[in-house]
Design a protein around this motif. Structure first.
Motif, PDB file in Angstrom:
ATOM      1  N   VAL A  88       0.866  -1.171   0.000  1.00 25.02           N
ATOM      2  CA  VAL A  88       0.000   0.000   0.000  1.00 25.02           C
ATOM      3  C   VAL A  88       0.905   1.223   0.000  1.00 25.02           C
ATOM      4  O   VAL A  88       1.707   1.403   0.920  1.00 25.02           O
ATOM      5  CB  VAL A  88      -0.944  -0.002   1.224  1.00 25.02           C
ATOM      6  CG1 VAL A  88      -1.814   1.242   1.244  1.00 25.02           C
ATOM      7  CG2 VAL A  88      -1.798  -1.266   1.233  1.00 25.02           C
ATOM      8  N   HIS A  89       0.791   2.054  -1.043  1.00 21.89           N
ATOM      9  CA  HIS A  89       1.711   3.173  -1.238  1.00 21.89           C
ATOM     10  C   HIS A  89       0.939   4.473  -1.404  1.00 21.89           C
ATOM     11  O   HIS A  89       0.153   4.615  -2.343  1.00 21.89           O
ATOM     12  CB  HIS A  89       2.570   2.920  -2.485  1.00 21.89           C
ATOM     13  CG  HIS A  89       3.310   1.642  -2.425  1.00 21.89           C
ATOM     14  ND1 HIS A  89       4.469   1.486  -1.696  1.00 21.89           N
ATOM     15  CD2 HIS A  89       3.059   0.431  -2.979  1.00 21.89           C
ATOM     16  CE1 HIS A  89       4.904   0.246  -1.817  1.00 21.89           C
ATOM     17  NE2 HIS A  89       4.064  -0.427  -2.588  1.00 21.89           N
TER      18      HIS A  89
ATOM     19  N   ALA B 195       4.917  -7.981 -10.533  1.00 26.79           N
ATOM     20  CA  ALA B 195       4.199  -6.918  -9.829  1.00 26.79           C
ATOM     21  C   ALA B 195       2.920  -6.602 -10.588  1.00 26.79           C
ATOM     22  O   ALA B 195       2.964  -6.300 -11.782  1.00 26.79           O
ATOM     23  CB  ALA B 195       5.081  -5.679  -9.736  1.00 26.79           C
ATOM     24  N   VAL B 196       1.784  -6.653  -9.897  1.00 28.76           N
ATOM     25  CA  VAL B 196       0.496  -6.361 -10.532  1.00 28.76           C
ATOM     26  C   VAL B 196      -0.201  -5.238  -9.761  1.00 28.76           C
ATOM     27  O   VAL B 196      -0.199  -5.217  -8.524  1.00 28.76           O
ATOM     28  CB  VAL B 196      -0.388  -7.630 -10.638  1.00 28.76           C
ATOM     29  CG1 VAL B 196      -0.735  -8.195  -9.278  1.00 28.76           C
ATOM     30  CG2 VAL B 196      -1.652  -7.361 -11.438  1.00 28.76           C
ATOM     31  N   LEU B 197      -0.769  -4.300 -10.508  1.00 26.78           N
ATOM     32  CA  LEU B 197      -1.491  -3.183  -9.912  1.00 26.78           C
ATOM     33  C   LEU B 197      -2.896  -3.628  -9.513  1.00 26.78           C
ATOM     34  O   LEU B 197      -3.648  -4.153 -10.340  1.00 26.78           O
ATOM     35  CB  LEU B 197      -1.587  -2.034 -10.927  1.00 26.78           C
ATOM     36  CG  LEU B 197      -2.307  -0.773 -10.451  1.00 26.78           C
ATOM     37  CD1 LEU B 197      -1.483  -0.048  -9.397  1.00 26.78           C
ATOM     38  CD2 LEU B 197      -2.588   0.147 -11.632  1.00 26.78           C
TER      39      LEU B 197
ATOM     40  N   SER C 218      -4.835  -1.275  -7.519  1.00 25.94           N
ATOM     41  CA  SER C 218      -5.518   0.016  -7.674  1.00 25.94           C
ATOM     42  C   SER C 218      -4.478   1.133  -7.693  1.00 25.94           C
ATOM     43  O   SER C 218      -3.360   0.962  -7.219  1.00 25.94           O
ATOM     44  CB  SER C 218      -6.521   0.241  -6.539  1.00 25.94           C
ATOM     45  OG  SER C 218      -5.851   0.349  -5.292  1.00 25.94           O
ATOM     46  N   GLY C 219      -4.843   2.267  -8.275  1.00 27.50           N
ATOM     47  CA  GLY C 219      -3.968   3.426  -8.301  1.00 27.50           C
ATOM     48  C   GLY C 219      -3.243   3.600  -9.620  1.00 27.50           C
ATOM     49  O   GLY C 219      -3.731   3.189 -10.683  1.00 27.50           O
ATOM     50  N   ARG C 220      -2.063   4.197  -9.543  1.00 27.24           N
ATOM     51  CA  ARG C 220      -1.210   4.466 -10.706  1.00 27.24           C
ATOM     52  C   ARG C 220       0.222   4.382 -10.201  1.00 27.24           C
ATOM     53  O   ARG C 220       0.624   5.169  -9.331  1.00 27.24           O
ATOM     54  CB  ARG C 220      -1.539   5.850 -11.250  1.00 27.24           C
ATOM     55  CG  ARG C 220      -0.844   6.221 -12.523  1.00 27.24           C
ATOM     56  CD  ARG C 220      -1.377   7.590 -12.978  1.00 27.24           C
ATOM     57  NE  ARG C 220      -0.573   8.123 -14.048  1.00 27.24           N
ATOM     58  CZ  ARG C 220      -0.888   8.051 -15.330  1.00 27.24           C
ATOM     59  NH1 ARG C 220      -2.002   7.439 -15.696  1.00 27.24           N
ATOM     60  NH2 ARG C 220      -0.109   8.574 -16.240  1.00 27.24           N
ATOM     61  N   PHE C 221       1.011   3.454 -10.746  1.00 26.31           N
ATOM     62  CA  PHE C 221       2.314   3.100 -10.187  1.00 26.31           C
ATOM     63  C   PHE C 221       3.339   2.986 -11.312  1.00 26.31           C
ATOM     64  O   PHE C 221       3.087   2.319 -12.312  1.00 26.31           O
ATOM     65  CB  PHE C 221       2.184   1.751  -9.462  1.00 26.31           C
ATOM     66  CG  PHE C 221       3.238   1.458  -8.461  1.00 26.31           C
ATOM     67  CD1 PHE C 221       3.164   1.968  -7.172  1.00 26.31           C
ATOM     68  CD2 PHE C 221       4.314   0.645  -8.781  1.00 26.31           C
ATOM     69  CE1 PHE C 221       4.125   1.669  -6.224  1.00 26.31           C
ATOM     70  CE2 PHE C 221       5.279   0.351  -7.851  1.00 26.31           C
ATOM     71  CZ  PHE C 221       5.190   0.860  -6.571  1.00 26.31           C
ATOM     72  N   ARG C 222       4.455   3.665 -11.159  1.00 26.14           N
ATOM     73  CA  ARG C 222       5.503   3.667 -12.185  1.00 26.14           C
ATOM     74  C   ARG C 222       6.719   2.877 -11.690  1.00 26.14           C
ATOM     75  O   ARG C 222       7.256   3.164 -10.626  1.00 26.14           O
ATOM     76  CB  ARG C 222       5.923   5.101 -12.517  1.00 26.14           C
ATOM     77  CG  ARG C 222       6.976   5.174 -13.624  1.00 26.14           C
ATOM     78  CD  ARG C 222       7.266   6.612 -14.022  1.00 26.14           C
ATOM     79  NE  ARG C 222       6.072   7.299 -14.495  1.00 26.14           N
ATOM     80  CZ  ARG C 222       5.618   7.256 -15.747  1.00 26.14           C
ATOM     81  NH1 ARG C 222       6.256   6.554 -16.670  1.00 26.14           N
ATOM     82  NH2 ARG C 222       4.524   7.912 -16.087  1.00 26.14           N
TER      83      ARG C 222
ATOM     84  N   MET D 155      -0.375  -2.599  -4.636  1.00 25.21           N
ATOM     85  CA  MET D 155       0.354  -3.511  -5.518  1.00 25.21           C
ATOM     86  C   MET D 155       0.409  -4.893  -4.885  1.00 25.21           C
ATOM     87  O   MET D 155       0.580  -5.014  -3.666  1.00 25.21           O
ATOM     88  CB  MET D 155       1.788  -3.012  -5.718  1.00 25.21           C
ATOM     89  CG  MET D 155       1.904  -1.673  -6.398  1.00 25.21           C
ATOM     90  SD  MET D 155       1.453  -1.743  -8.132  1.00 25.21           S
ATOM     91  CE  MET D 155       2.705  -2.855  -8.773  1.00 25.21           C
ATOM     92  N   LEU D 156       0.285  -5.923  -5.698  1.00 26.28           N
ATOM     93  CA  LEU D 156       0.536  -7.291  -5.264  1.00 26.28           C
ATOM     94  C   LEU D 156       1.864  -7.694  -5.893  1.00 26.28           C
ATOM     95  O   LEU D 156       2.006  -7.674  -7.127  1.00 26.28           O
ATOM     96  CB  LEU D 156      -0.579  -8.239  -5.708  1.00 26.28           C
ATOM     97  CG  LEU D 156      -0.389  -9.689  -5.286  1.00 26.28           C
ATOM     98  CD1 LEU D 156      -0.453  -9.822  -3.766  1.00 26.28           C
ATOM     99  CD2 LEU D 156      -1.438 -10.569  -5.938  1.00 26.28           C
ATOM    100  N   ILE D 157       2.836  -8.011  -5.055  1.00 24.33           N
ATOM    101  CA  ILE D 157       4.196  -8.325  -5.505  1.00 24.33           C
ATOM    102  C   ILE D 157       4.504  -9.782  -5.166  1.00 24.33           C
ATOM    103  O   ILE D 157       4.282 -10.226  -4.037  1.00 24.33           O
ATOM    104  CB  ILE D 157       5.242  -7.429  -4.809  1.00 24.33           C
ATOM    105  CG1 ILE D 157       4.873  -5.952  -4.900  1.00 24.33           C
ATOM    106  CG2 ILE D 157       6.643  -7.733  -5.325  1.00 24.33           C
ATOM    107  CD1 ILE D 157       4.906  -5.372  -6.283  1.00 24.33           C
TER     108      ILE D 157
END
Length: 125
Positions: free
Chosen positions: A43-44, A63-65, A67-71, A106-108
């Motif tokens: 959770v970020h 790494a799968v998103l 929710s959100g927006r992750f770079r 993110m699920l890592i």
């Protein structure tokens, strides 16, 4: 309940262990203990970024998103995960970093689970 079955809630348990739910760092004998794989519910908050680049990674990562927006940042390109279900995977030896452009979950999944490896805490922008 069988000792081989564990039921939990990723958001609550992850918050108590830097997001990590499964790996070598869980107590021996616990069904969540593994030397083969690590799983994180990350959770970020918006603007959070990795404190420093990972150099010489010893694991493979998926790494799968959620929710959100992750770079994700790599030496030769950036990968933007913008829709739930977007994912990226990379192998051993691939340097990387990241930034949460929006509040993100993110699920890592990483393998193998490497004892002694610990990243510095992320920082806010």
């Amino acid at each position: 309940m069988s000792a081989e079955v564990y039921v939990g809630r990723a958001p609550a348990e992850g918050a108590a262990n830097a997001g990590w739910l499964l790996g070598h760092f869980m107590p021996p004998g616990d069904p969540r203990h593994s030397d083969e794989i690590e799983i994180k519910w990350g959770v970020h908050p918006a603007g959070e970024e990795r404190a420093q680049w990972v150099r010489g990674e010893a694991r493979t990562t998926f790494a799968v998103l959620v929710s959100g927006r992750f770079r994700l940042r790599f030496p030769d390109r950036d990968v933007l995960l913008a829709e739930p279900g977007d994912y990226v995977t990379w192998g051993r030896g691939v340097d990387h970093s990241w930034v949460a452009e929006q509040e993100s979950v993110m699920l890592i999944v990483r393998w193998p689970s490497v004892p002694g490896y610990k990243a510095e805490s992320p920082r806010a922008l």
